[in-house]
Design an enzyme around this catalytic site. Structure first.
Site, PDB file in Angstrom:
ATOM      1  N   ARG A 146      -1.391   1.225   2.413  1.00  0.00           N
ATOM      2  CA  ARG A 146      -2.398   2.132   1.875  1.00  0.00           C
ATOM      3  C   ARG A 146      -3.628   2.156   2.778  1.00  0.00           C
ATOM      4  NH1 ARG A 146      -0.538  -1.203  -2.361  1.00  0.00           N
ATOM      5  NH2 ARG A 146       0.556  -0.084  -4.035  1.00  0.00           N
ATOM      6  N   LYS A 170      -3.100  -3.957  -4.157  1.00  0.00           N
ATOM      7  CA  LYS A 170      -3.719  -3.812  -5.473  1.00  0.00           C
ATOM      8  C   LYS A 170      -3.612  -5.120  -6.257  1.00  0.00           C
ATOM      9  CE  LYS A 170      -3.005   1.167  -6.039  1.00  0.00           C
ATOM     10  NZ  LYS A 170      -2.400   2.239  -6.867  1.00  0.00           N
ATOM     11  N   HIS A 240      -2.187   9.007   2.922  1.00  0.00           N
ATOM     12  CA  HIS A 240      -1.100   8.718   1.985  1.00  0.00           C
ATOM     13  C   HIS A 240       0.181   9.473   2.350  1.00  0.00           C
ATOM     14  CE1 HIS A 240      -0.933   6.068  -1.452  1.00  0.00           C
ATOM     15  NE2 HIS A 240      -0.081   6.868  -2.048  1.00  0.00           N
ATOM     16  N   ARG A 243       2.251   7.225   4.326  1.00  0.00           N
ATOM     17  CA  ARG A 243       2.898   6.239   3.441  1.00  0.00           C
ATOM     18  C   ARG A 243       4.144   6.871   2.806  1.00  0.00           C
ATOM     19  NH1 ARG A 243       1.985   1.547   0.253  1.00  0.00           N
ATOM     20  NH2 ARG A 243       2.334   1.788  -1.981  1.00  0.00           N
ATOM     21  N   HIS A 266       4.820  -2.028  -4.456  1.00  0.00           N
ATOM     22  CA  HIS A 266       4.899  -1.497  -5.826  1.00  0.00           C
ATOM     23  C   HIS A 266       5.204  -2.631  -6.806  1.00  0.00           C
ATOM     24  CE1 HIS A 266       5.912   2.890  -4.500  1.00  0.00           C
ATOM     25  NE2 HIS A 266       4.619   2.652  -4.505  1.00  0.00           N
ATOM     26  N   TYR A 275      11.035   8.400  -4.004  1.00  0.00           N
ATOM     27  CA  TYR A 275      11.448   8.628  -2.615  1.00  0.00           C
ATOM     28  C   TYR A 275      12.946   8.889  -2.503  1.00  0.00           C
ATOM     29  CZ  TYR A 275       6.747   7.039  -1.850  1.00  0.00           C
ATOM     30  OH  TYR A 275       5.382   6.925  -1.903  1.00  0.00           O
TER      31      TYR A 275
END
Length: 297
Positions: A146, A170, A240, A243, A266, A275
């Site tokens: 990210r 995150k 993004h 990504r 994730h 995806y």
């Protein structure tokens, strides 16, 4: 309303990024202003689901997209859950609020041949900023990290012998992302230029501005947007997209979905499955163009 303690909770317990915290703060402040000006409500235990629904209608009238409204309601959901845990309220108003439906959009992806052209044909200067800009693009695409992760990446996070990067994502979760010879070479060239340009810099983060300060989100966006504009006509050309391209190209070439999930950082597989949809759409298009039965009536 426990607004400040909620923000502290997001910062120190949930460990959300500054960007995410600011979004939550803006959403919550908007809702609290609406409550006070429309209903005169200033206490959390006075809020009912009818007021939340009224706010939704207000936003729809003002032209907010369903996606934006869902995000703002997600903020409220987290806030009310926080208040319930601390017994500041006895009922959760969100239990009677339905989220607006949104159309599922497939991620925008830059085609591999266009990215090849970006790195092989589109010129980058060989000075500090040129080497930095090329590395930013190559690192985003080669690792799928990210923008916030790239900005916070430190020199000490690079392991050249093992060829991996320690990335903090995150929730302060860390993961290792491998990299290949091309990125290895690009990092080394940039570090050499950085040391020459700013020999006395003590800044730990990898990427610096032309003045030797830590790089910032808008500059990264501008670098990526300007570069991608030379090779693609996609409407979205931000970090993004690289990504998305990283993950989609891995999926199209047979990479295991769980491996892609780990590389992206994730927390669950559902976020990664989008995806595979891109890959399926590509297969459908190939089938429709090439198979005789697909064209027969």
């Amino acid at each position: 309303m426990h607004r400040n303690t909620f923000i502290q909770f997001l910062r120190y317990e949930k460990r959300f990024s500054p960007h995410t915290i600011l979004a939550y703060q803006n959403d919550l402040d908007q809702f609290l202003r609406y409550l006070e000006t429309t209903f005169g409500i200033t206490k959390a235990d006075e809020i009912r689901h009818t007021q939340v629904r009224s706010w939704v209608v207000e936003m729809m009238t003002e032209g907010y997209s369903p996606r934006s409204i869902r995000r703002k309601l997600s903020t409220l959901k987290t806030w009310f859950h926080f208040l319930m845990k601390r017994e500041a309220i006895t009922r959760d108003p969100m239990l009677k609020v339905n989220l607006p439906k949104i159309e599922k959009r497939l991620p925008s992806v830059v085609r591999p041949e266009n990215l090849d052209r970006l790195f092989s044909e589109i010129g980058f200067d060989h000075d500090f900023e040129g080497l930095r800009n090329r590395l930013i693009l190559e690192m985003l695409y080669a690792t799928g990290m990210r923008r916030s992760e790239l900005i916070n990446l430190k020199i000490k996070d690079i392991n050249f012998p093992q060829r991996n990067l320690k990335v903090t994502g995150k929730g302060n979760k860390q993961r290792l992302i491998p990299f290949g010879p091309s990125l290895d070479n690009a990092i080394r060239k940039y570090l050499e230029a950085r040391d020459s340009e700013f020999p006395h810099s003590s800044i730990e983060v990898l990427f610096l501005t032309g003045k030797g300060n830590p790089i910032y989100p808008k500059l990264v966006y501008n670098i990526v947007n300007r570069s991608l504009s030379k090779v693609t006509s996609l409407s979205q050309k931000g970090p993004h997209v690289l990504r998305h391209s990283f993950a989609t190209h891995l999926s199209e070439n047979g990479a295991d979905l769980n491996a892609i999930k780990e590389l992206l950082g994730h927390s669950n597989l559902a976020a990664t499955q989008i995806y595979t949809h891109n890959s399926i759409e590509k297969l459908k298009k190939t089938y429709q163009q090439a198979h005789p039965k697909a064209r027969s009536k």
